[in-house]
Motif scaffolding. Sequence first.
Motif, mmCIF file in Angstrom:
data_model
loop_
_atom_site.group_PDB
_atom_site.id
_atom_site.type_symbol
_atom_site.label_atom_id
_atom_site.label_comp_id
_atom_site.label_asym_id
_atom_site.label_seq_id
_atom_site.Cartn_x
_atom_site.Cartn_y
_atom_site.Cartn_z
ATOM 1 N N UNK A 65 0.728 -1.231 0.243
ATOM 2 C CA UNK A 65 0.106 0.084 0.085
ATOM 3 C C UNK A 65 0.977 1.512 0.063
ATOM 4 N N UNK A 66 0.195 2.138 -0.869
ATOM 5 C CA UNK A 66 0.883 3.294 -0.877
ATOM 6 C C UNK A 66 -0.244 4.281 -1.519
ATOM 7 N N UNK A 67 0.323 6.290 -0.651
ATOM 8 C CA UNK A 67 -0.109 6.725 -0.966
ATOM 9 C C UNK A 67 0.303 8.441 -1.880
ATOM 10 N N UNK A 68 -0.075 8.932 -2.656
ATOM 11 C CA UNK A 68 0.712 10.030 -2.676
ATOM 12 C C UNK A 68 -0.049 11.276 -2.568
ATOM 13 N N UNK A 69 0.383 12.701 -2.817
ATOM 14 C CA UNK A 69 -0.764 13.545 -3.193
ATOM 15 C C UNK A 69 0.443 14.911 -3.437
ATOM 16 N N UNK A 70 1.285 14.428 -4.785
ATOM 17 C CA UNK A 70 2.300 15.681 -5.126
ATOM 18 C C UNK A 70 1.824 16.836 -4.818
#
Lengths: 117, 115
Positions: A65-70
């Motif tokens: 699981x990985x999340x981004x909010x660039x």
Amino acid sequence: GAGVSQTPSNKVTEKGKYVELRCDPISGHTALYWYRQSLGQGPEFLIYFQGTGAADDSGLPNDRFFAVRPEGSVSTLKIQRTERGDSAVYLCASSLKGAVSGANVLTFGAGSRLTVL
Amino acid sequence: SQQGEEDPQALSIQEGENATMNCSYKTSINNLQWYRQNSGRGLVHLILIRSNEREKHSGRLRVTLDTSKKSSSLLITASRAADTASYFCATATYGGGGSNYKLTFGKGTLLTVNP
């Protein structure tokens, strides 16, 4: 937008596939949260963003699981090598951090229902 | 992990009756919030009570908080069929040097209001 938007609303995938779930928070909300909710359970915290950075990712179950909010707005939750146990509703929420002396209320999206066959 | 524990897990009442749901938690909190979830939808915030408050009202909702017992209750008066939903308590805590704000939810109470 007027509310928190999540896409897709439903996603069916096969075991082992890669999945991306998108969250578009309320404009101007700096804090963004991902939760996972299994049937009959309450939302389980996954990760929290303050701006572009993940301030707390202690709820991510494993390295699949990985999340981004660039850019500090839209966030994407990414799940690699999906397993049947990943099936759940993934909820996104946003809040205006700092409002009302730090007592923050979360506004939730309708969720993305993930089914892994 | 889930800090809050709601009680009962399910509650069925007749329209017009009052509904009381309880929540217990384990650690110190900044505030406690109640949310409602209709089947298949996202959660909607109902009411927030701070750790230095004992009681709060909002329309037909009344929330109490007892920090010495680490418990809260939500009372819905004069219930309506439209109140049928799951209700969750959520405890708010600060971590990471005071900058990380997190809400931890309980498992919820499923309320059914029969017409």
